[in-house]
Design a protein around this motif. Structure first.
Motif, PDB file in Angstrom:
ATOM      1  N   ASN A   1      59.560  90.650 -24.009  1.00 20.54           N
ATOM      2  CA  ASN A   1      60.578  90.681 -22.958  1.00 20.54           C
ATOM      3  C   ASN A   1      61.701  91.661 -23.276  1.00 20.54           C
ATOM      4  O   ASN A   1      62.241  92.309 -22.364  1.00 20.54           O
ATOM      5  N   ARG A   2      62.078  91.779 -24.554  1.00 27.33           N
ATOM      6  CA  ARG A   2      63.109  92.747 -24.909  1.00 27.33           C
ATOM      7  C   ARG A   2      62.626  94.183 -24.643  1.00 27.33           C
ATOM      8  O   ARG A   2      63.389  95.006 -24.127  1.00 27.33           O
ATOM      9  N   ILE A   3      61.382  94.466 -24.976  1.00 19.89           N
ATOM     10  CA  ILE A   3      60.832  95.800 -24.698  1.00 19.89           C
ATOM     11  C   ILE A   3      60.828  96.071 -23.200  1.00 19.89           C
ATOM     12  O   ILE A   3      61.253  97.151 -22.744  1.00 19.89           O
TER      13      ILE A   3
ATOM     14  N   THR B   1      64.677  78.653 -36.671  1.00 16.44           N
ATOM     15  CA  THR B   1      65.225  79.957 -36.323  1.00 16.44           C
ATOM     16  C   THR B   1      65.207  80.103 -34.804  1.00 16.44           C
ATOM     17  O   THR B   1      64.304  79.588 -34.137  1.00 16.44           O
ATOM     18  N   ASP B   2      66.181  80.811 -34.249  1.00 16.16           N
ATOM     19  CA  ASP B   2      66.115  81.190 -32.834  1.00 16.16           C
ATOM     20  C   ASP B   2      65.109  82.327 -32.746  1.00 16.16           C
ATOM     21  O   ASP B   2      65.452  83.505 -32.853  1.00 16.16           O
ATOM     22  N   ASN B   3      63.834  81.969 -32.579  1.00 21.14           N
ATOM     23  CA  ASN B   3      62.763  82.953 -32.653  1.00 21.14           C
ATOM     24  C   ASN B   3      62.768  83.960 -31.515  1.00 21.14           C
ATOM     25  O   ASN B   3      62.320  85.094 -31.692  1.00 21.14           O
ATOM     26  N   VAL B   4      63.263  83.563 -30.357  1.00 22.01           N
ATOM     27  CA  VAL B   4      63.358  84.512 -29.243  1.00 22.01           C
ATOM     28  C   VAL B   4      64.342  85.620 -29.590  1.00 22.01           C
ATOM     29  O   VAL B   4      64.047  86.812 -29.449  1.00 22.01           O
TER      30      VAL B   4
ATOM     31  N   ILE C   1      58.462 102.478 -23.426  1.00 23.64           N
ATOM     32  CA  ILE C   1      57.583 101.895 -24.433  1.00 23.64           C
ATOM     33  C   ILE C   1      56.566 100.996 -23.725  1.00 23.64           C
ATOM     34  O   ILE C   1      56.933 100.154 -22.900  1.00 23.64           O
ATOM     35  N   LYS C   2      55.308 101.193 -24.027  1.00 24.11           N
ATOM     36  CA  LYS C   2      54.236 100.417 -23.405  1.00 24.11           C
ATOM     37  C   LYS C   2      53.571  99.512 -24.443  1.00 24.11           C
ATOM     38  O   LYS C   2      53.154  99.984 -25.504  1.00 24.11           O
ATOM     39  N   ILE C   3      53.465  98.225 -24.129  1.00 26.85           N
ATOM     40  CA  ILE C   3      52.743  97.290 -24.994  1.00 26.85           C
ATOM     41  C   ILE C   3      51.282  97.320 -24.562  1.00 26.85           C
ATOM     42  O   ILE C   3      50.926  96.902 -23.457  1.00 26.85           O
ATOM     43  N   VAL C   4      50.412  97.821 -25.454  1.00 25.74           N
ATOM     44  CA  VAL C   4      49.013  98.047 -25.068  1.00 25.74           C
ATOM     45  C   VAL C   4      48.098  96.873 -25.398  1.00 25.74           C
ATOM     46  O   VAL C   4      47.007  96.758 -24.821  1.00 25.74           O
ATOM     47  N   ASP C   5      48.507  95.990 -26.305  1.00 26.99           N
ATOM     48  CA  ASP C   5      47.633  94.862 -26.644  1.00 26.99           C
ATOM     49  C   ASP C   5      48.409  93.805 -27.410  1.00 26.99           C
ATOM     50  O   ASP C   5      49.368  94.117 -28.130  1.00 26.99           O
TER      51      ASP C   5
ATOM     52  N   ARG D   1      56.379  86.097 -29.670  1.00 21.75           N
ATOM     53  CA  ARG D   1      55.688  87.006 -28.750  1.00 21.75           C
ATOM     54  C   ARG D   1      56.581  87.354 -27.560  1.00 21.75           C
ATOM     55  O   ARG D   1      56.812  88.527 -27.257  1.00 21.75           O
ATOM     56  N   ASP D   2      57.086  86.330 -26.889  1.00 25.82           N
ATOM     57  CA  ASP D   2      57.867  86.558 -25.675  1.00 25.82           C
ATOM     58  C   ASP D   2      59.195  87.234 -25.971  1.00 25.82           C
ATOM     59  O   ASP D   2      59.674  88.053 -25.170  1.00 25.82           O
ATOM     60  N   GLY D   3      59.815  86.882 -27.116  1.00 30.76           N
ATOM     61  CA  GLY D   3      61.081  87.519 -27.469  1.00 30.76           C
ATOM     62  C   GLY D   3      60.926  89.012 -27.647  1.00 30.76           C
ATOM     63  O   GLY D   3      61.762  89.804 -27.190  1.00 30.76           O
ATOM     64  N   PHE D   4      59.839  89.425 -28.297  1.00 31.80           N
ATOM     65  CA  PHE D   4      59.570  90.852 -28.509  1.00 31.80           C
ATOM     66  C   PHE D   4      59.190  91.537 -27.197  1.00 31.80           C
ATOM     67  O   PHE D   4      59.770  92.565 -26.820  1.00 31.80           O
TER      68      PHE D   4
END
Length: 335
Positions: free
Chosen positions: A195-197, A151-154, A204-208, A190-193
Motif C-alpha cells: 500500500n505504501r508503494i 510491532t506495528d507491522n503495517v 514502482i511496479k510490484i510484479v509478484d 505485505r499490505d504495509g509494503f
C-alpha cells in the motif's frame, strides 16, 4: 484338650477376629486419589502458570522472544512453558498445542497465531473458562485477547517500502517474498509494503508476491522463479528472517549481487552479515525480547485484575551497515 493348648488357642482366635474386622472396615474406605497431573511438570506449587505458544521455534527471532518471556517469568515469579511448531506453516500443530495448553488449566495464555482465524474457537473456550489471553507478535481476528504485544507491522513495512523506493531511485520493478498470508504479521507486512508503494511511488511496479512459509529453501526457489520471470526486477522485500535469507541466497546463487536490492525484516546472524557486507541493503528490526517480556507481563497483570492497554506497541527501527553497531540498534539484534 489340655490347659496349655487352650491357653494358646484363645489369644490366637482373638487376634484373627480383630484382623478380620479391621479388613472389613478398611474395604469400605474409598481408594486414594491419583496424583493431579493436570498441571505441567514445570509448574511449581502455588505459582501462576502461563503457557507461551509461539508461531515457531526454528528462527533466532523466536529464541529472542523466549529470552524475553523467561526474563518476565523470573521477574514476576511465575512458571511458563515456551513452545511452537517446527514450521510456521503448521497451523494444525499449533492449534493442537493450544488445545493441550488449555487442558492444563493455566492462569493465562500468551499466543502468537499462525492463522488469525483458526484458533478463535479455542480462544473462546479460554474466555468462557475465564482464562485471559494475551496475543503477541501476531494478533487474532477477534476481540478475545485482552491485549496484543507486537510491532506495528503495517507502519514498519511502510518504512521498508520507503527505504526500497529510495534505494532503487523511485522507479522500477520490485517483488515480495512473505512468510504467509494467514497470520496477522504476514498480512500486515505485505499490505504495509504494497500500500505504501501504491500510495507514494507510481513509477514502482510490484510484479509478484509469493509465500514461502518462512522457510529459507522454499523462499530461495520462489525468489529464483520470480527473477527468471522478471529479469528486470530491481528489488525484493523479504518479510521475515527466513524469507529475507531465501531471497539473499537466490540473488547470490544467480550472481545478481549488486544488481538487485534486498530489504529484509528481523535480524539473525546471516542477515546481519549480509548487511555488513552490503549484500543486503538493510532491514527492519523489532524488539523480540520486549515482545516476549510484555506477553508474560501483560498476562500476569490480567490475572491480577490490573488494567492493560488494548495494544502494546513494542517498536521497530530501520538498520543498515551505517548504524548496525550503534547503541540504539545493537541491543535489538540477535544472532
Amino acid at each position: 484338650m489340655n490347659k496349655k493348648l487352650r491357653k494358646w488357642i484363645a489369644p490366637a482366635a482373638a487376634l484373627l477376629l480383630t484382623a478380620t474386622l479391621l479388613g472389613a472396615c478398611n474395604s469400605s474406605k474409598p481408594a486414594e486419589k491419583a496424583p493431579d497431573t493436570s498441571k505441567p511438570a514445570t509448574a511449581s506449587a502455588g505459582k501462576m502458570y502461563i503457557p507461551v505458544i509461539s508461531k515457531g521455534f526454528q528462527h533466532q527471532f523466536w529464541q529472542a522472544v523466549k529470552q524475553g518471556a523467561e526474563k518476565a517469568a523470573k521477574e514476576f515469579n511465575v512458571d511458563i512453558t515456551f513452545e511452537g511448531p517446527e514450521s510456521e506453516s503448521q497451523v494444525d500443530k499449533q492449534v493442537e498445542m493450544l488445545q493441550a495448553a488449555l487442558g492444563k488449566k493455566p492462569a493465562a495464555i500468551a499466543f502468537a497465531a499462525l492463522d488469525s482465524k483458526a484458533a478463535v474457537p479455542l480462544l473462546q473456550k479460554a474466555k468462557d473458562a475465564k482464562i485471559p489471553v494475551v496475543g503477541f507478535d501476531s494478533g487474532v481476528d477477534s476481540d478475545i485477547p485482552i491485549t496484543t504485544a507486537a510491532t506495528d507491522n503495517v507502519a514498519a513495512a511502510g518504512l521498508a517500502a520507503d527505504k526500497m523506493a529510495s534505494l532503487i531511485g523511485n522507479e522500477g520493478e520490485v517483488a515480495l517474498v512473505v512468510h504467509d498470508q494467514t497470520s496477522r504479521t504476514g498480512i500486515d507486512r505485505r499490505d504495509g509494503f504494497v500500500n505504501r508503494i501504491k500510495e507514494k511511488y507510481p513509477n514502482i511496479k510490484i510484479v509478484d508476491i509469493q509465500y514461502g512459509g518462512g522457510d529459507q529453501l522454499k523462499s530461495t526457489d520462489l525468489a529464483k522463479a520470480i527473477i527468471a520471470a522478471h529479469p528486470n526486477v530491481k528489488g525484493f522485500f523479504g518479510a521475515n528472517e527466513g524469507s529475507a535469507i531465501g531471497v539473499l541466497n537466490a540473488v547470490t546463487e544467480l550472481k545478481k549481487d549488486g544488481k538487485i536490492v534486498i530489504v529484509g525484516y528481523d535480524s539473525g546472524k546471516q542477515q546481519m552479515a549480509a548487511i555488513r557486507s552490503g549484500k543486503m541493503a538493510g532491514a527492519i528490526t523489532q524488539d523480540p525480547i520486549g515482545i516476549g517480556y510484555w506477553s508474560v507481563k501483560a498476562a500476569v497483570q490480567a490475572v491480577k485484575g490490573e488494567s492493560v492497554k488494548k495494544t502494546i506497541d513494542t517498536g521497530f527501527h530501520w538498520y543498515d551497515k551505517s548504524n548496525i553497531d550503534s547503541a540504539e540498534i545493537k541491543p535489538l539484534l540477535y544472532e
